[in-house]
Scaffold this motif. Structure first.
Motif, PDB file in Angstrom:
ATOM      1  N   GLU A   9       0.818  -1.790   0.377  1.00  0.00           N
ATOM      2  CA  GLU A   9       0.109   0.313   0.097  1.00  0.00           C
ATOM      3  C   GLU A   9       0.655   1.511  -0.332  1.00  0.00           C
ATOM      4  OE1 GLU A   9      -4.067   0.559   2.141  1.00  0.00           O
ATOM      5  OE2 GLU A   9      -3.709  -1.255   2.837  1.00  0.00           O
ATOM      6  N   THR A  10       0.771   2.315  -0.776  1.00  0.00           N
ATOM      7  CA  THR A  10       1.555   3.354  -0.654  1.00  0.00           C
ATOM      8  C   THR A  10       0.662   4.703  -1.117  1.00  0.00           C
ATOM      9  OG1 THR A  10       3.528   1.657  -1.724  1.00  0.00           O
ATOM     10  CG2 THR A  10       3.379   4.074  -2.531  1.00  0.00           C
ATOM     11  N   ARG A  11       0.445   5.715  -0.342  1.00  0.00           N
ATOM     12  CA  ARG A  11       0.204   6.239  -1.176  1.00  0.00           C
ATOM     13  C   ARG A  11       1.635   7.533  -1.519  1.00  0.00           C
ATOM     14  NH1 ARG A  11      -1.219   6.297   5.077  1.00  0.00           N
ATOM     15  NH2 ARG A  11       0.254   5.816   4.686  1.00  0.00           N
ATOM     16  N   VAL A  12       0.592   8.291  -3.129  1.00  0.00           N
ATOM     17  CA  VAL A  12       1.756   8.231  -3.605  1.00  0.00           C
ATOM     18  C   VAL A  12       0.671   9.812  -4.144  1.00  0.00           C
ATOM     19  CG1 VAL A  12       3.094   8.903  -6.110  1.00  0.00           C
ATOM     20  CG2 VAL A  12       2.154   6.773  -4.533  1.00  0.00           C
ATOM     21  N   MET A  32      -1.413   8.926 -17.189  1.00  0.00           N
ATOM     22  CA  MET A  32      -0.779   7.938 -17.997  1.00  0.00           C
ATOM     23  C   MET A  32      -0.261   7.199 -16.219  1.00  0.00           C
ATOM     24  SD  MET A  32       0.417   5.429 -19.854  1.00  0.00           S
ATOM     25  CE  MET A  32       1.743   5.669 -21.092  1.00  0.00           C
ATOM     26  N   ALA A  33       0.638   8.419 -15.664  1.00  0.00           N
ATOM     27  CA  ALA A  33       1.465   7.993 -14.252  1.00  0.00           C
ATOM     28  C   ALA A  33       0.421   7.574 -13.321  1.00  0.00           C
ATOM     29  CB  ALA A  33       2.178   9.173 -14.238  1.00  0.00           C
ATOM     30  N   THR A  34      -0.945   8.559 -13.349  1.00  0.00           N
ATOM     31  CA  THR A  34      -1.476   8.145 -12.185  1.00  0.00           C
ATOM     32  C   THR A  34      -2.611   6.749 -12.734  1.00  0.00           C
ATOM     33  OG1 THR A  34      -2.410  10.292 -11.938  1.00  0.00           O
ATOM     34  CG2 THR A  34      -4.146   9.193 -11.252  1.00  0.00           C
ATOM     35  N   LEU A  35      -3.305   6.441 -13.369  1.00  0.00           N
ATOM     36  CA  LEU A  35      -3.306   5.030 -13.892  1.00  0.00           C
ATOM     37  C   LEU A  35      -2.666   4.115 -13.600  1.00  0.00           C
ATOM     38  CD1 LEU A  35      -6.250   3.867 -14.950  1.00  0.00           C
ATOM     39  CD2 LEU A  35      -5.516   4.325 -17.324  1.00  0.00           C
ATOM     40  N   VAL A  36      -1.540   3.977 -13.932  1.00  0.00           N
ATOM     41  CA  VAL A  36      -0.060   3.078 -13.809  1.00  0.00           C
ATOM     42  C   VAL A  36      -0.128   2.709 -12.459  1.00  0.00           C
ATOM     43  CG1 VAL A  36       2.274   2.211 -14.153  1.00  0.00           C
ATOM     44  CG2 VAL A  36       0.959   3.036 -16.069  1.00  0.00           C
ATOM     45  N   MET A  37       0.348   3.554 -11.566  1.00  0.00           N
ATOM     46  CA  MET A  37      -0.061   3.529 -10.733  1.00  0.00           C
ATOM     47  C   MET A  37      -1.242   2.791  -9.249  1.00  0.00           C
ATOM     48  SD  MET A  37       2.180   6.922  -9.267  1.00  0.00           S
ATOM     49  CE  MET A  37       1.946   8.011  -9.608  1.00  0.00           C
ATOM     50  N   LEU A  39      -3.345   0.809 -11.397  1.00  0.00           N
ATOM     51  CA  LEU A  39      -3.685  -0.489 -11.396  1.00  0.00           C
ATOM     52  C   LEU A  39      -2.255  -1.113 -10.568  1.00  0.00           C
ATOM     53  CD1 LEU A  39      -3.599   0.381 -15.655  1.00  0.00           C
ATOM     54  CD2 LEU A  39      -5.255  -0.526 -14.186  1.00  0.00           C
ATOM     55  N   LEU A  40      -1.096  -0.429 -10.213  1.00  0.00           N
ATOM     56  CA  LEU A  40      -0.677  -1.704  -8.892  1.00  0.00           C
ATOM     57  C   LEU A  40      -0.980  -1.387  -7.970  1.00  0.00           C
ATOM     58  CD1 LEU A  40       2.435  -1.099 -10.959  1.00  0.00           C
ATOM     59  CD2 LEU A  40       2.070  -3.336 -10.848  1.00  0.00           C
ATOM     60  N   GLY A  41      -1.978  -0.643  -7.522  1.00  0.00           N
ATOM     61  CA  GLY A  41      -2.258  -0.676  -6.322  1.00  0.00           C
ATOM     62  C   GLY A  41      -2.112   0.534  -5.529  1.00  0.00           C
ATOM     63  N   CYS A  42      -1.375   1.331  -6.167  1.00  0.00           N
ATOM     64  CA  CYS A  42      -1.149   2.922  -5.167  1.00  0.00           C
ATOM     65  C   CYS A  42      -3.010   2.955  -5.293  1.00  0.00           C
ATOM     66  CB  CYS A  42      -0.094   3.197  -5.756  1.00  0.00           C
ATOM     67  SG  CYS A  42       1.586   2.263  -6.288  1.00  0.00           S
ATOM     68  N   ASP A  43      -2.227   4.689  -4.169  1.00  0.00           N
ATOM     69  CA  ASP A  43      -3.490   5.056  -3.239  1.00  0.00           C
ATOM     70  C   ASP A  43      -2.492   6.800  -4.621  1.00  0.00           C
ATOM     71  OD1 ASP A  43      -5.986   6.013  -3.085  1.00  0.00           O
ATOM     72  OD2 ASP A  43      -4.826   5.962  -1.043  1.00  0.00           O
ATOM     73  N   VAL A  44      -3.301   7.474  -5.228  1.00  0.00           N
ATOM     74  CA  VAL A  44      -3.128   8.603  -6.016  1.00  0.00           C
ATOM     75  C   VAL A  44      -3.805   9.725  -6.042  1.00  0.00           C
ATOM     76  CG1 VAL A  44      -1.497   8.912  -8.535  1.00  0.00           C
ATOM     77  CG2 VAL A  44      -1.805   6.538  -7.853  1.00  0.00           C
ATOM     78  N   ALA A  45      -2.975  10.820  -5.474  1.00  0.00           N
ATOM     79  CA  ALA A  45      -3.381  11.944  -5.310  1.00  0.00           C
ATOM     80  C   ALA A  45      -3.337  12.590  -6.234  1.00  0.00           C
ATOM     81  CB  ALA A  45      -4.060  12.945  -3.892  1.00  0.00           C
ATOM     82  N   ASP A 251       6.584   9.066 -18.737  1.00  0.00           N
ATOM     83  CA  ASP A 251       5.601   8.525 -17.800  1.00  0.00           C
ATOM     84  C   ASP A 251       5.515   7.507 -16.680  1.00  0.00           C
ATOM     85  OD1 ASP A 251       5.018  11.499 -17.344  1.00  0.00           O
ATOM     86  OD2 ASP A 251       4.296  11.489 -19.689  1.00  0.00           O
ATOM     87  N   MET A 252       5.110   6.261 -17.864  1.00  0.00           N
ATOM     88  CA  MET A 252       4.416   5.263 -17.543  1.00  0.00           C
ATOM     89  C   MET A 252       6.215   4.247 -16.818  1.00  0.00           C
ATOM     90  SD  MET A 252       3.951   1.883 -20.197  1.00  0.00           S
ATOM     91  CE  MET A 252       3.529   0.138 -19.417  1.00  0.00           C
ATOM     92  N   PHE A 253       6.934   4.414 -17.130  1.00  0.00           N
ATOM     93  CA  PHE A 253       8.167   4.215 -16.536  1.00  0.00           C
ATOM     94  C   PHE A 253       8.643   5.069 -14.884  1.00  0.00           C
ATOM     95  CE2 PHE A 253      12.580   4.517 -14.934  1.00  0.00           C
ATOM     96  CZ  PHE A 253      12.834   3.205 -15.351  1.00  0.00           C
ATOM     97  N   ALA A 254       8.069   5.695 -15.326  1.00  0.00           N
ATOM     98  CA  ALA A 254       8.158   6.670 -13.856  1.00  0.00           C
ATOM     99  C   ALA A 254       7.273   6.131 -12.743  1.00  0.00           C
ATOM    100  CB  ALA A 254       7.709   8.490 -13.810  1.00  0.00           C
ATOM    101  N   ALA A 255       6.537   5.780 -13.274  1.00  0.00           N
ATOM    102  CA  ALA A 255       4.930   5.672 -12.476  1.00  0.00           C
ATOM    103  C   ALA A 255       5.473   4.429 -11.724  1.00  0.00           C
ATOM    104  CB  ALA A 255       3.525   5.542 -13.054  1.00  0.00           C
TER     105      ALA A 255
END
Lengths: 378, 378
Positions: A9-12, A32-37, A39-45, A251-255
């Motif tokens: 669980e990661t809050r980003v 892109m970055a938000t969706l990738v994170m 999809l991997l299970g991160c909670d993104v603001a 952006d995909m790489f960074a996420a």
């Protein structure tokens, strides 16, 4: 599908400005970055200031002339989070900022979050993508460069491409040796503990003996985590290049690295996650670094997803309805073809989540010591 | 996780306006809908006009006074899509629109997409959530109601709540019998083939014998697909009510039904997907309707995810750091508590994708014929 394939669980907090052309159609920028994170299970603001481009034409080749995000806006949005005690982020990912003032506003956010986490080393980590240009060309205004040079001191991991690494280090990268020098210089000058140079085309290094570099159909990703004395601990990962261009892959790489690095740190010695900036002890080999392990996973996911994207793109273009094209003007026909190709080349994320989560490709990291470099490449 | 748990490839245009408070933190509005559809495997273009609220306070209880989306903006954005030939959508989901003019602009988009798909019946489907109010109270201006009444004629499926069904039908729903009358009236007045009334609290129908209704800890969802003669084909699904309030669940329901209905239609007789508005032949029983099957799946996913959300919320509140609260003013303390509770009650989507995709709950639809209603409830 099981929950096991999710990262811890990661809050980003994902901070990026982007210009929204007409509609959030394309997976670029923070989208892109938000969706990738996610999809991997991160909670993104996602703290992004959205701006409509003045032109409604999507897939434009030209630079976008839309309204720029102001630094004040970014600061104001962050203050809203603070007032509401919504700043308990594990990671911040900062990407494109449209001006020097915006870069500094983003820097101030990173530093404030670091201050807030000061008492708990390792509880906050800042990944910074110093988006400035590519292929020898700046695509931001000149004053953005010194702004990045001021804030990078505070980041934990930076993700420059080859051109950005040159810009930050002041060293022209033309060989393995100058590449190593640039990384050493960035570690030393900016005191930044982790660096990944996201793509280096070693085949262009004409003076390198081919046996020590890579065939021209490969791309190389170079990473390093400093040792206690500030020296680089370098690894390289060679991956087959795909013969295509997809926008949003940076952006995909960074996420992906945000999600995978924290996962790798959690899988390492438990002490590491309470160590400032997650810097592994000196006895950890370059190839055993969480940064190296995470990068391997990231590149495997990207390779799988982009390969699937190419297949889907080719199928879509084969099936494209080009009837009526012959009645168009040459200009109109080319425009339509460009649109069709751009649309077909959108990264296929949602249909390929399984590869994002559990890539099937296996890449290897190699330790990369300066003394191993052949004389010819130095 | 396998690709098998994804719904058929579906290109969705999600049109909704929403006011972005400070940051895209909360899964509300189009953000919730978009992410849910993406997690199920849909390719979503989100046509949303984002507006920053003048206040930076998140989780406000009051109505939001932000800048409103103009109808011109919506139309302009859609024209951008048309000019770029990016209108090959399978489904449109339209949600909150801030004004009567915006509702009509959204209506024009739905009708245009229908016209474009005219030659291929069943190739385009419009799900419309007529967001007007709840619990006996309008939360849009009065002129939005007649605007919806004008465009609903063109929608394929509408998702009113009880209050909105009353507003559209002009029938006060106080019993099973008046509920059936309202649905019959909506089918007849607006010629809309599919209706789901997203939540009805039958326990409030005091005149209904309890044996025929449901215990007070249940919620009932009622749906109907018309027969060839325009009469309703009603089903009901009773689900255990969860003792909590989560914002964004209306958007979650709408997004899930988009994905699941198309999936259910694809699993039915192949002729159905090339039938206008996916209206099943008269010999298909209410409980065998794709609409009923999809709704069962949707409610099961929601129940699983919201149950997991409650667990996570409770754990988060138990672990909350309330130190320092006693030094605050009563007002400040209550505000902080409200923030804490609101944040803890955010729907946990990304950690519970497996339940979204493969729910473990099993619900049943019951056929619901007017002649079955007990005399007391009529």
């Amino acid at each position: 599908m099981s929950a096991d394939s999710l990262v811890p669980e990661t809050r980003v907090l994902a901070v990026a400005s982007h210009v929204s052309r007409f509609c959030q159609m394309r997976y670029v920028g923070n989208k892109m970055a938000t969706l990738v994170m996610q999809l991997l299970g991160c909670d993104v603001a996602a703290l992004n200031t959205v701006h409509f481009s003045e032109s409604l034409q999507p897939y434009r080749l030209q630079a976008i002339q839309g309204h720029q995000a102001t630094a004040e806006q970014i600061t104001e949005l962050y203050e809203g989070l603070c007032q509401s005690h919504l700043t308990d982020f594990d990671v911040m990912l900062s990407g494109y900022a449209p001006s020097a003032a915006a870069v500094e506003a983003v820097g101030a956010i990173g530093m404030d979050l670091q201050r807030k986490a000061e008492k708990n080393p390792g509880s906050f980590f800042w990944v910074l993508d110093p988006v400035m240009g590519d292929q020898g060309r700046l695509y931001v205004s000149n004053d953005v460069v010194p702004a990045y040079k001021r804030i990078i001191h505070h980041a934990d991991l930076i993700l420059p491409n080859q051109f950005e690494a040159e810009t930050l280090s002041g060293i022209k990268i033309t060989s393995l040796s100058t590449l190593a020098e640039a990384i050493t210089a960035i570690h030393a000058t900016y005191n930044v503990p982790h660096i990944i140079i996201t793509s280096v085309d070693l085949s262009r290094f004409t003076q390198s003996p081919s046996s020590q570099t890579t065939p021209s159909d490969s791309l190389t990703v170079i990473g390093s985590t400093t040792r206690a004395d500030g020296s680089p601990r370098l690894f390289r990962i060679d991956v087959p290049a795909l013969d295509c261009y997809f926008s949003g892959t940076g952006d995909m790489f960074a996420a992906l690295i945000v999600a995978r690095l924290r996962e790798a740190v959690f899988a390492a010695d438990p002490q590491l996650r309470t160590t400032k900036s997650w810097v592994s002890p000196d006895d950890v080999k370059a190839t055993d670094l969480p940064l190296a392990r995470a990068t391997i996973q990231v590149l495997a996911s990207m390779h799988n997803v982009l390969e699937k994207t190419m297949e889907a793109r080719d199928a879509e273009l084969r099936a494209a309805d080009t009837r009526g094209d012959e009645t168009l003007s040459e200009e109109e026909r080319l425009k339509r073809e460009h649109l069709r190709k751009s649309k077909a080349a959108e990264v296929r994320l949602v249909r390929n989540v399984q590869y994002l989560r559990e890539p099937t490709m296996v890449f290897q990291a190699q330790e990369w010591r300066k003394e191993d470099l052949p004389a010819g490449s130095q």
